[in-house]
Design an enzyme around this catalytic site. Structure first.
Site, PDB file in Angstrom:
ATOM      1  N   ASP A 257      -1.874  -1.066   1.710  1.00 51.24           N
ATOM      2  CA  ASP A 257      -1.599  -1.147   0.277  1.00 51.24           C
ATOM      3  C   ASP A 257      -1.841   0.220  -0.362  1.00 51.24           C
ATOM      4  OD1 ASP A 257      -0.984  -3.827   0.272  1.00 51.24           O
ATOM      5  OD2 ASP A 257      -2.494  -4.380  -1.234  1.00 51.24           O
ATOM      6  N   VAL A 258      -1.179   0.473  -1.501  1.00 47.34           N
ATOM      7  CA  VAL A 258      -1.342   1.761  -2.180  1.00 47.34           C
ATOM      8  C   VAL A 258      -2.381   1.705  -3.304  1.00 47.34           C
ATOM      9  CG1 VAL A 258       0.453   1.467  -3.962  1.00 47.34           C
ATOM     10  CG2 VAL A 258      -0.040   3.754  -3.013  1.00 47.34           C
ATOM     11  N   ASP A 259      -2.691   0.504  -3.791  1.00 49.95           N
ATOM     12  CA  ASP A 259      -3.625   0.394  -4.930  1.00 49.95           C
ATOM     13  C   ASP A 259      -5.064   0.454  -4.420  1.00 49.95           C
ATOM     14  OD1 ASP A 259      -3.306  -2.036  -3.623  1.00 49.95           O
ATOM     15  OD2 ASP A 259      -3.702  -3.227  -5.424  1.00 49.95           O
TER      16      ASP A 259
ATOM     17  N   ALA B 143       5.160   2.438  -2.825  1.00 52.15           N
ATOM     18  CA  ALA B 143       4.867   2.631  -4.241  1.00 52.15           C
ATOM     19  C   ALA B 143       6.157   2.383  -5.009  1.00 52.15           C
ATOM     20  CB  ALA B 143       4.341   4.032  -4.495  1.00 52.15           C
ATOM     21  N   ILE B 144       6.366   1.112  -5.327  1.00 49.66           N
ATOM     22  CA  ILE B 144       7.589   0.697  -6.017  1.00 49.66           C
ATOM     23  C   ILE B 144       7.274   0.522  -7.507  1.00 49.66           C
ATOM     24  CG2 ILE B 144       9.363  -1.111  -6.157  1.00 49.66           C
ATOM     25  CD1 ILE B 144       9.493   0.402  -3.519  1.00 49.66           C
TER      26      ILE B 144
ATOM     27  N   GLU C   3       1.655 -11.734   3.952  1.00 50.20           N
ATOM     28  CA  GLU C   3       0.323 -11.963   4.536  1.00 50.20           C
ATOM     29  C   GLU C   3       0.282 -13.266   5.348  1.00 50.20           C
ATOM     30  OE1 GLU C   3      -3.715 -10.797   2.668  1.00 50.20           O
ATOM     31  OE2 GLU C   3      -3.427 -12.899   2.100  1.00 50.20           O
TER      32      GLU C   3
ATOM     33  N   ASP D   8     -13.139  -5.018  -1.715  1.00 46.92           N
ATOM     34  CA  ASP D   8     -12.856  -5.131  -3.139  1.00 46.92           C
ATOM     35  C   ASP D   8     -14.202  -5.301  -3.827  1.00 46.92           C
ATOM     36  OD1 ASP D   8     -12.221  -6.028  -5.742  1.00 46.92           O
ATOM     37  OD2 ASP D   8     -10.288  -6.776  -5.027  1.00 46.92           O
TER      38      ASP D   8
HETATM   39  C1  5GW Z   1       4.058  -5.878  -8.510  1.00 47.69           C
HETATM   40  C2  5GW Z   1       3.730  -7.054  -9.179  1.00 47.69           C
HETATM   41  C3  5GW Z   1       2.935  -7.996  -8.572  1.00 47.69           C
HETATM   42  C4  5GW Z   1       2.513  -7.744  -7.275  1.00 47.69           C
HETATM   43  C5  5GW Z   1       2.863  -6.574  -6.600  1.00 47.69           C
HETATM   44  C6  5GW Z   1       3.653  -5.641  -7.213  1.00 47.69           C
HETATM   45  C7  5GW Z   1       3.994  -4.397  -6.517  1.00 47.69           C
HETATM   46  C8  5GW Z   1       3.495  -4.129  -5.231  1.00 47.69           C
HETATM   47  C9  5GW Z   1       4.809  -3.379  -7.114  1.00 47.69           C
HETATM   48  O1  5GW Z   1       5.334  -3.475  -8.241  1.00 47.69           O
HETATM   49  N1  5GW Z   1       5.047  -2.194  -6.453  1.00 47.69           N
HETATM   50  C10 5GW Z   1       4.517  -1.989  -5.197  1.00 47.69           C
HETATM   51  O2  5GW Z   1       4.744  -0.894  -4.639  1.00 47.69           O
HETATM   52  N2  5GW Z   1       3.771  -2.952  -4.584  1.00 47.69           N
HETATM   53  C11 5GW Z   1       3.304  -2.702  -3.228  1.00 47.69           C
HETATM   54  O3  5GW Z   1       2.865  -3.901  -2.624  1.00 47.69           O
HETATM   55  C12 5GW Z   1       2.093  -1.781  -3.251  1.00 47.69           C
HETATM   56  O4  5GW Z   1       2.069  -0.999  -2.071  1.00 47.69           O
HETATM   57  C13 5GW Z   1       0.951  -2.748  -3.268  1.00 47.69           C
HETATM   58  O5  5GW Z   1      -0.265  -2.171  -2.846  1.00 47.69           O
HETATM   59  C14 5GW Z   1       1.473  -3.835  -2.339  1.00 47.69           C
HETATM   60  C15 5GW Z   1       0.819  -5.217  -2.503  1.00 47.69           C
HETATM   61  O6  5GW Z   1       0.746  -5.584  -3.856  1.00 47.69           O
HETATM   62  P1  5GW Z   1      -0.661  -5.651  -4.612  1.00 47.69           P
HETATM   63  O7  5GW Z   1      -1.493  -4.499  -4.172  1.00 47.69           O
HETATM   64  O8  5GW Z   1      -0.433  -5.725  -6.074  1.00 47.69           O
HETATM   65  O9  5GW Z   1      -1.279  -6.995  -4.073  1.00 47.69           O
HETATM   66  P2  5GW Z   1      -2.856  -7.371  -4.100  1.00 47.69           P
HETATM   67  O10 5GW Z   1      -2.936  -8.700  -3.428  1.00 47.69           O
HETATM   68  O11 5GW Z   1      -3.609  -6.314  -3.330  1.00 47.69           O
HETATM   69  O12 5GW Z   1      -3.292  -7.393  -5.539  1.00 47.69           O
HETATM   70 MN    MN Z   2      -3.408  -4.245  -3.179  1.00 48.15          MN
END
Ligand code: 5GW
Ligand code: MN
Length: 370
Positions: free
Chosen positions: A229-231, A140-141, A321, A344
């Site tokens: 992933d955290v989201d 979680a950045i 990935e 999703d």
């Molecule tokens: C920020 C901008 C664009 C893409 C990723 C980030 C981001 C990702 C961030 O600012 N902080 C962060 O902690 N992450 C970590 O990378 C999270 O654990 C996140 O779940 C993972 C992958 O990025 P996601 O989830 O945005 O990628 P998608 O492909 O699931 O949308």
């Molecule tokens: Mn994600």
């Protein structure tokens, strides 16, 4: 002649009365006597023995003693005491598979985990006996700290319930990690790490961080790592059925696809290169895991490949990935999770998906990423 004897016996009222009254009683008595924990005759001894090991394992300095004990011959005798208790469940039917609509086994004999293919009670018994400890790593950045609360709250409801869990939260904002009430045997470990300016680096550096902490810390504290992933939110059961030496997850957008359509890295200059005539599945970067040893190998190798690419001024199409997919081409996963484990809702809900266990939280891309 044998048949005649049977008929005579059944025709005799005394025998019939005896059978109806006494035999069910005998059966009930034996079930009652044995249905508790186990058939093991020396149960009190073996239980106390195991308990002593578990207690010692919780103190890090005692780990050495435990490792020594495992090499000691008496450990082998201890193993003899481990078996499943009697259980009631429906029989697996050789000629009637539970699912016919999906692939449940790869050609290298790795199970693909779909709803209906496993009995969680048997698996829970097996992993409980091993006193399994699971580490769930999550990054979680920057603004992504907002996802932690729902992630943890739903994990408490659905992730490895009844087992020992360490949540490893890697963040540059440790003060923003919320306090979430956890069940017994579970804890949050906040690990402060640096942030990177480019989001591609935030994503890719996860491989480096997991491999560093695997070596320094996770190897001492847990048996398996689950890296996600955290989201995301858990919305149905995710348990020990996912655990194996090394596992990946089918990407929700590509699980029906042909290998030529997969978004592998196609430039031979990259370490993540995969030719159009190669590839088994397209694995998602947001859910993989395995034993600490195997996850160390995977993350360390992916990180090295990412660094080689960087030195060669090339960046793989889908970052970490792409490298994960290359790793799984050369090191086949021993288990594969269906898209139930990484869904999703923007993909709809196909009939083949009986459960959505771990689902992406919709995010405002502009707001969260800037
Ligand atoms: C920020 C901008 C664009 C893409 C990723 C980030 C981001 C990702 C961030 O600012 N902080 C962060 O902690 N992450 C970590 O990378 C999270 O654990 C996140 O779940 C993972 C992958 O990025 P996601 O989830 O945005 O990628 P998608 O492909 O699931 O949308
Ligand atoms: Mn994600």
């Amino acid at each position: 002649m044998y048949t005649n004897q049977r008929i005579n016996a059944l025709g005799n009222r005394k025998y019939l009365a005896f059978s109806l009254v006494f035999l069910p009683f005998v059966f009930w008595l034996s079930w009652y006597t044995y249905s508790g924990n186990s058939w093991t005759p020396s149960l009190p001894f073996s239980c106390r023995f195991q308990y002593a090991i578990e207690k010692r394992e919780e103190i890090p300095e005692e780990r050495k003693y435990v490792d020594h004990f495992r090499k000691d011959g008496s450990y082998l005798d201890h193993l003899l005491e481990i078996r499943l208790p009697r259980m009631n469940y429906s029989q697996p039917e050789t000629m009637n598979p539970p699912r016919r609509d999906i692939l449940v086994m790869t050609p290298w004999f790795a199970p693909i985990v779909w709803d209906g293919t496993f009995n969680i009670d048997i698996l829970n018994q097996q992993f409980k006996q091993r006193n399994v400890r699971i580490g769930l790593t999550v990054f979680a950045i920057k603004k992504y700290v907002v996802f932690i609360q729902l992630f943890l709250e739903t994990a408490e409801k659905f992730f490895m319930v009844g087992h020992k869990v360490n949540y490893y939260i890697m963040t540059d904002r440790p003060k923003d990690v919320p306090n979430v009430t956890l069940a017994e045997g579970r804890k949050v470990v906040v690990l402060e790490i640096q942030s990177y300016a480019r989001w591609q680096d935030v994503s890719m550096r996860r491989m480096e961080m997991i491999s560093l902490f695997a070596k320094e810390q996770f190897i001492q504290e847990v048996d398996f790592l689950v890296c996600v992933d955290v989201d995301m939110r858990f919305s149905d059961h995710v348990g020990v059925e996912i655990l194996s030496d090394i596992f990946g997850t089918l990407h929700p957008a590509f699980y029906r696809g042909q290998r030529q359509q997969f978004t592998y890295e196609r430039r031979p200059a990259s370490q993540a290169y995969i030719a159009y005539i190669e590839g088994d599945f397209y694995y998602a970067g947001g859910f993989f895991g395995g034993t600490v040893d195997e996850v160390y190998k995977l993350t360390n190798q992916c990180h090295n490949a990412i660094m080689t690419d960087k030195a060669n001024s090339i960046e793989a199409l889908w970052h970490d990935e792409s490298h994960l997919n290359k790793y799984f081409l050369n090191h086949k996963p021993t288990k594969i999770l269906s898209p139930e484990y990484l869904w999703d809702n923007s993909m709809g809900v196909p009939e083949v998906l009986r459960k959505r266990r771990f689902v992406a939280v919709p995010k405002n891309h502009v707001q969260i990423r800037n």
